[in-house]
Design an enzyme around this catalytic site. Structure first.
Site, PDB file in Angstrom:
ATOM      1  CB  CYS A 116      -2.042   4.697   4.136  1.00 21.66           C
ATOM      2  SG  CYS A 116      -3.425   4.132   3.145  1.00 21.66           S
ATOM      3  CB  SER A 117      -0.810   0.903   6.615  1.00 23.05           C
ATOM      4  OG  SER A 117      -1.943   1.504   7.207  1.00 23.05           O
ATOM      5  CB  CYS A 118      -4.887  -0.552   2.376  1.00 29.05           C
ATOM      6  SG  CYS A 118      -5.506   1.143   2.496  1.00 29.05           S
TER       7      CYS A 118
ATOM      8  CB  CYS B 198      -0.906   0.013   1.227  1.00 25.07           C
ATOM      9  SG  CYS B 198      -1.920   1.507   1.320  1.00 25.07           S
TER      10      CYS B 198
END
Lengths: 229, 110
Positions: free
Chosen positions: A135-137, A132
């Site tokens: 971000c951090s999906c 991702c």
């Protein structure tokens, strides 16, 4: 309101800084030298405070919070591994999983949430990797909370530019004749990798197969583990 | 000529990936739980896009300085303030009280 990157303001009680626009953003201080030894910092205090305020205001209850913490604790790569193992032994399930991960999870009694997840399958021609960049999906309801490196600048920046090099840093060498496909996750669509079934596992039952499916193999930075000799 | 914001780092040069990971501390899980509860369809005090907007608005300096869940709680708190769910004053008083409580009990903090 644009980014606030200036933090040279004066010392301030509780480390809170109101930007003076009435409702404005609050920025706790960077850690103060005199509190460096403290076992907690401003953000930990903030997390405690916000939780308590939400409970006091009846926005959620202490029981809601406890139940959510238990749910978070209960999520691990085991659920994703179970799905992969089923897909390896059951072609019908494999197809349903490729069509709709959330529905396939439900078949196994796994709650994968409501945000779509797409399964991408490794074959003898394609190796998939997920990242991702923004971000951090991450498919956290199937494989738990993401590891730190998944959220790191290095991984997010480089996985889409030089994936083979990044994979090599994980000790994963993908042969040149296999295409590497990188999937950039978003808040609205996450991915999980179905790794290839290791050779030498004919006749294995699902539970035994699932033990070979590591978290990293479902991110795509590793292969499923070979059977121990 | 691209106008990238600091969080938009896909494709940029960066150092080697360090295979670092840690077990999440209780306070980090608490932040995760708070955010999930607030974004639950029955509450909708915070949605994932708002959380991300709040993180991006921390600006490049703070973004890099904070750890992951520090960014989350900062963003979630700012959004709750923006929406008037809590006030700066309330938050300040609560944080001060917790700090005193924790300082008086060395075993209490997360």
């Amino acid at each position: 309101m644009s980014g606030h990157d200036h933090h040279d303001h004066d010392h301030h009680e509780h480390g809170l800084h109101d930007h003076g626009d009435g409702k404005g953003a609050v920025h706790p201080h960077p850690r103060q030298p005199d509190t460096e030894d403290s076992p907690f910092n401003d953000r930990m205090v903030m997390a405690e405070a916000v939780g308590e305020l939400m409970i006091e205001k009846g926005i959620f209850s202490a029981d809601d919070l406890r139940a959510m913490l238990e749910l978070i604790e209960s999520k691990s790569p085991a659920d994703g591994a179970k799905m992969v193992a089923r897909a390896w032994v059951d072609p019908g399930f494999r197809k349903r999983m490729l069509d709709d991960v959330l529905a396939a999870a439900t078949e196994l009694g796994i709650d994968a949430g409501s945000i779509p997840i797409r399964a991408v399958e490794n074959t003898n021609r394609v190796h998939n990797v997920i990242v991702c960049t923004l971000c951090s999906c991450y498919p956290r309801l199937l494989i738990g909370l993401p590891p730190d490196w998944y959220k790191s600048r290095a991984y997010r920046s480089r996985a889409v530019r030089e994936p083979r090099k990044v994979l090599a840093e994980f000790g994963t060498a993908v042969p040149d004749d296999i295409e590497v496909r990188v999937h950039d996750s978003t808040a609205d669509l996450r991915y999980m990798v179905i790794p290839r079934r290791p050779a030498g596992t004919d006749g294995w039952d699902e539970q035994r197969l699932a033990s070979l499916v590591s978290r990293d193999s479902m991110i795509g930075v590793a292969f499923a583990k070979p059977p121990a000799r | 000529m691209s106008l990238r914001r600091h969080h938009d780092m896909g494709g940029l040069a960066a150092g080697p990936v360090e295979a670092a990971e840690h077990d999440y501390a209780p306070w980090e899980k608490r932040v995760d739980a708070i955010v999930r509860l607030l974004s639950h369809p029955s509450r909708r005090h915070l949605c994932v896009d708002e959380l991300r907007r709040g993180i991006e608005e921390l600006g490049p300096g703070v973004y890099d300085e904070l750890s992951y869940y520090e960014r989350w709680i900062s963003s979630a708190t700012n959004i709750l303030l923006e929406k008037g769910v809590i006030t700066v004053d309330e938050l300040g008083r609560k944080m001060a009280a917790i700090e005193i409580r924790w300082r008086n009990d060395r075993n209490a903090p997360p």
